[in-house]
Structure formats: structure tokens, C-alpha cells
Design a protein around this motif. Structure first.
Motif, PDB file in Angstrom:
ATOM      1  N   ASP A 338       0.809  -1.223   0.000  1.00  0.00           N
ATOM      2  CA  ASP A 338       0.000   0.000   0.000  1.00  0.00           C
ATOM      3  C   ASP A 338       0.841   1.271   0.000  1.00  0.00           C
ATOM      4  O   ASP A 338       0.466   2.274  -0.629  1.00  0.00           O
ATOM      5  CB  ASP A 338      -0.978   0.001   1.183  1.00  0.00           C
ATOM      6  N   GLN A 339       1.996   1.257   0.675  1.00  0.00           N
ATOM      7  CA  GLN A 339       2.840   2.456   0.658  1.00  0.00           C
ATOM      8  C   GLN A 339       3.484   2.650  -0.714  1.00  0.00           C
ATOM      9  O   GLN A 339       3.565   3.781  -1.218  1.00  0.00           O
ATOM     10  CB  GLN A 339       3.923   2.344   1.733  1.00  0.00           C
ATOM     11  N   ARG A 343       2.856   5.911  -3.176  1.00  0.00           N
ATOM     12  CA  ARG A 343       3.982   6.740  -3.650  1.00  0.00           C
ATOM     13  C   ARG A 343       4.052   6.738  -5.178  1.00  0.00           C
ATOM     14  O   ARG A 343       4.222   7.789  -5.808  1.00  0.00           O
ATOM     15  CB  ARG A 343       5.288   6.211  -3.046  1.00  0.00           C
ATOM     16  N   GLU A 344       3.897   5.571  -5.786  1.00  0.00           N
ATOM     17  CA  GLU A 344       3.998   5.497  -7.250  1.00  0.00           C
ATOM     18  C   GLU A 344       2.788   6.148  -7.923  1.00  0.00           C
ATOM     19  O   GLU A 344       2.935   6.769  -8.984  1.00  0.00           O
ATOM     20  CB  GLU A 344       4.131   4.038  -7.686  1.00  0.00           C
ATOM     21  N   LEU A 345       1.614   6.013  -7.326  1.00  0.00           N
ATOM     22  CA  LEU A 345       0.432   6.661  -7.887  1.00  0.00           C
ATOM     23  C   LEU A 345       0.620   8.178  -7.907  1.00  0.00           C
ATOM     24  O   LEU A 345       0.280   8.853  -8.893  1.00  0.00           O
ATOM     25  CB  LEU A 345      -0.806   6.287  -7.067  1.00  0.00           C
ATOM     26  N   SER A 357      -2.130   1.027   5.907  1.00  0.00           N
ATOM     27  CA  SER A 357      -1.297   0.708   7.072  1.00  0.00           C
ATOM     28  C   SER A 357      -1.070   1.922   7.955  1.00  0.00           C
ATOM     29  O   SER A 357      -0.698   1.773   9.124  1.00  0.00           O
ATOM     30  CB  SER A 357       0.048   0.135   6.611  1.00  0.00           C
ATOM     31  N   TYR A 358      -1.293   3.141   7.437  1.00  0.00           N
ATOM     32  CA  TYR A 358      -1.167   4.349   8.251  1.00  0.00           C
ATOM     33  C   TYR A 358      -2.399   4.570   9.128  1.00  0.00           C
ATOM     34  O   TYR A 358      -2.368   5.403  10.034  1.00  0.00           O
ATOM     35  CB  TYR A 358      -0.975   5.575   7.363  1.00  0.00           C
ATOM     36  N   ARG A 372      -4.119  -2.036   1.524  1.00  0.00           N
ATOM     37  CA  ARG A 372      -5.336  -1.300   1.209  1.00  0.00           C
ATOM     38  C   ARG A 372      -5.008   0.190   1.229  1.00  0.00           C
ATOM     39  O   ARG A 372      -4.011   0.608   1.828  1.00  0.00           O
ATOM     40  CB  ARG A 372      -6.466  -1.597   2.206  1.00  0.00           C
ATOM     41  N   VAL A 373      -5.837   0.973   0.581  1.00  0.00           N
ATOM     42  CA  VAL A 373      -5.712   2.418   0.649  1.00  0.00           C
ATOM     43  C   VAL A 373      -7.089   3.025   0.898  1.00  0.00           C
ATOM     44  O   VAL A 373      -8.115   2.418   0.576  1.00  0.00           O
ATOM     45  CB  VAL A 373      -5.109   3.035  -0.636  1.00  0.00           C
TER      46      VAL A 373
END
Length: 398
Positions: A338-339, A343-345, A357-358, A372-373
């Protein structure tokens, strides 16, 4: 300094800024933020006008209890919305105005937690970070209940050991959930009330997304609905938190309320008197106008329905994503970490989301937010559609 401050985790958006720091998004694509859950629909003009018409109240000290007319409007709204009997909610005893749910959730925890006990504050996982921070600063230990897909993104309350309930002082609920959008069913709420009675803990139901749902004929139940179904007109051990921020697109008004158990609210009022958080009178009068009108709320839901319909049509073929029960978030599974996905998006498509995860904690080696986001569909329809198209393009290039 308070040593408990050292226990606080960085806020998700601090971590997000660090994750995206140094990344240069494409200059030919304008930024689209699906990260912060800040409503962007137009605030009701009549509320703004009421506020402007009462600026003379700037010369008046507000009381912590609030003006009777606001508490009356809130009580009558609760009765109509959650199926309570007429005058079942006493405005003088069962209602307190607050400056938004975030402030109230934090302060409520400080007032309720017994610092001398080996107490737990139990919350869903993932969760709104105020639950955790408030628990730590009140001297309690957070206890996390995973919200997994196989359980409808709700905690498996039946799996919670009696020892945890015995130590529980506050059970936080969030329905519809942030970030999952899951609703806690009425029958589950009734079971939780029975558990609260058995083990003597307080249920604090964060219902700030309660007015964002899809079926106009079936508004979701809340904790007050469960009290009504049980004939529990004293609302013992039950407290709900509501806000105008999402319902009425008024996040800057900082207006909401707490309602429920009169004994708890009496103690909370004492805390708030010292806390110094009275709502300005002109804000209270504007809030009355908002609580008394449902037309703008129905129009608001229609705007969100259109966005969910459009975005899900675009994303469903390439992502594991479902329409939530309510709220304005999507909680899709990511095809990669998910990180890394976040970042890539941002780097490729200039779209910002929040890594799951945040928003959760790892317990027993597993984080329910991993891979997940959270996507907040708060931008205008056209921007949400463009963001979905960019996300789909990014996924198709993986």
C-alpha cells in the motif's frame, strides 16, 4: 512535559507527507487529493446567512451547556432520525453541544477514563486516530479489534475474551466506519449494550458519517436506535457523537453534539466547564438552522451517490473494491504494497490517497490496513472521475 506525549504515533498525514517527500509528480497533471476526508460540497447558504445575521453575538460569552433552542433542535432531530419516542431525549439532560466530534471524542475520553484502573479503551482497527491518542493521554491502554473483510469490515465482537470486556472502560464504535464504510448492525448494537451492562463500560458511538448512505428509504440505525428498540430511555452507558461537518458540509463551523446517558453527560459537562470549549452563540444559531433542515442533506447524499456510481464503474474492473455501506470513503485492496502503491500513484498520476497501514495498527503480526488504501470521494464529480481514470491507468501499467 506530559510523558504520555511520547507514546503518540505520528498522525497519518505526517507519515504521508514523509512518504511523498521528494517525489516530483508529473507537471502536466493537476493534483487530485483523495487523501483528506474534508467535504468539498457547497455549504448551505441559509446557514451562512444565519451566521452572518447573528454576528452581534460576538459580544456575548457563550455557556458550555449551550442555548436551550439548540439542545431542543438536536433532541427533536435525534427523535425523528433514530425512531425515538416523542420527548424521549430530554434536551436539558441528554444533550450537549460540542465543537465537532474530534474535540468531543478526545475530551470525553479524558473525562470518563479511570486513571487508577488497569483500563482499556477498545476500538476498531483501522480507526480514527483520535481514539488511540485520547486513550494514551488519559492513561489507558488502547486495545484494537481488527475489522476484516470476512466479517463485513466490522470487529468480531463475539471473539473478544471476557477478560478484555472486564477491563474495558470505553468501547469506541464508528458507524459508518472510517475508513471502511461498514455499518454496525442494529442487532450487534443491542448485544454490545448487554455487554456494557454486564461489564460496566461505556459505549461511545462516533456517528459523524451517519447521514451519508445510499438508500433513502432505509437510513442506517445508530446506538440510539438500539436503545429505543430495547426500551432503554435512560440511555445508560450509551453516548453518541454527531457533527454537521459531513452531514451539512460545514467542517469549518466546528459544530456537533453528544447525546445519551444523563449521568455521564453531567460529569462531562463539569469537565467541559473547566476545559473551556463553549460554542459561540452565533455558531449555535447557525447550527439550529442546519439541524432543522433535511433538504440540503438529501441533496448532499445524491452528490455522493453519483460519485460512487461513476468511480466504481471505472475501478471495479481493475481493483478489488466494493461499495461501502455509508460514508464517503473507498477501501480497496492494492495489487502491491500500500505504501508503494501510494507513492507510485502520486509520482505517475499526481493523485494522493492514504496507505491503509497508516490508519491501523499491527497486532499479532498482522495489520488489517495492509495492502489497502483509503480514497475520500470528496472532490467534485469530474475530479473524482478523472482520479479514478488515472488510478486505473496506473494499475493497468503494473
Amino acid at each position: 512535559m506530559n510523558n504520555a506525549l511520547n507514546l503518540l504515533h505520528p498522525y497519518p498525514f505526517e507519515k504521508l507527507r514523509a512518504l511523498l517527500g521528494g517525489v516530483q509528480p508529473p507537471a502536466d497533471k493537476h493534483a487530485i487529493a483523495l487523501s483528506i476526508g474534508e467535504p468539498k460540497h457547497r455549504s448551505p447558504d441559509f446557514v451562512a446567512q444565519t451566521l452572518a445575521d447573528n454576528l452581534d453575538q460576538l459580544a456575548v460569552y457563550p455557556t458550555t451547556l449551550g442555548i436551550p433552542a439548540l439542545r431542543e433542535a438536536i433532541a427533536r432531530w435525534c427523535e425523528g432520525r433514530f425512531g425515538l419516542a416523542a420527548e424521549a431525549l430530554d434536551p436539558a439532560r441528554h444533550v450537549l453541544p460540542v465543537n465537532g466530534t474530534r474535540e468531543a471524542l478526545f475530551a470525553f475520553t479524558q473525562a470518563v477514563v479511570d486513571r487508577d484502573a488497569d483500563g482499556l479503551v477498545v476500538s476498531p482497527n483501522p480507526f480514527y486516530q483520535i481514539y488511540e491518542g485520547a486513550a494514551l493521554l488519559a492513561g489507558a491502554t488502547p486495545h484494537y479489534l481488527p475489522c476484516l473483510e470476512q466479517n463485513g469490515f466490522n470487529p468480531d465482537f463475539d471473539a473478544v475474551p471476557a477478560e478484555i470486556w472486564q477491563r474495558c472502560q470505553i468501547l469506541f464504535l464508528c458507524s459508518p466506519g472510517n475508513p471502511t464504510g461498514a455499518l454496525v448492525p442494529l442487532e450487534t448494537l443491542k448485544k454490545l449494550i448487554a455487554l456494557a451492562d454486564e461489564h460496566d463500560f461505556v459505549i461511545a458511538a462516533d456517528e459523524c458519517y451517519s447521514e451519508l448512505y445510499f438508500d433513502e428509504a432505509n437510513p442506517p440505525a445508530g446506538l440510539l436506535s438500539a436503545c429505543a428498540a430495547l426500551g432503554r430511555n435512560d440511555y445508560k452507558r450509551c453516548v453518541v457523537f454527531h457533527s454537521l461537518s459531513k452531514r451539512s458540509n460545514l467542517p469549518g463551523l466546528r459544530s456537533g453534539f453528544v447525546a445519551g446517558d444523563a449521568e455521564i453527560l453531567k460529569a462531562f459537562l463539569l469537565y467541559r466547564t473547566y476545559h473551556g470549549c463553549a460554542m459561540p452563540v452565533q455558531t449555535q444559531l447557525a447550527s439550529i438552522a442546519a439541524w432543522n433542515d433535511e433538504i440540503h442533506v438529501r441533496a448532499n447524499r445524491e452528490l455522493y451517490r453519483a460519485k460512487f456510481d461513476a468511480v466504481l464503474d471505472i475501478l471495479a474492473p481493475v481493483m478489488d473494491v466494493q461499495r461501502p455501506d455509508g460514508g464517503f470513503y473507498l477501501w480497496p485492496r492494492t495489487p502491491i504494497d500500500d505504501q508503494q502503491f501510494t507513492r507510485e500513484l502520486f509520482a505517475r498520476e499526481h493523485v494522493t490517497v492514504v496507505p491503509g497501514s497508516y490508519l491501523s495498527r499491527e497486532v499479532n503480526g498482522a495489520s488489517p490496513g495492509a495492502n489497502r488504501v483509503r480514497m475520500a470521494l470528496v472532490a467534485p464529480l469530474a475530479e473524482c472521475i478523472e482520479a479514478a481514470q488515472r488510478i486505473r491507468h496506473y494499475i493497468e501499467t503494473l
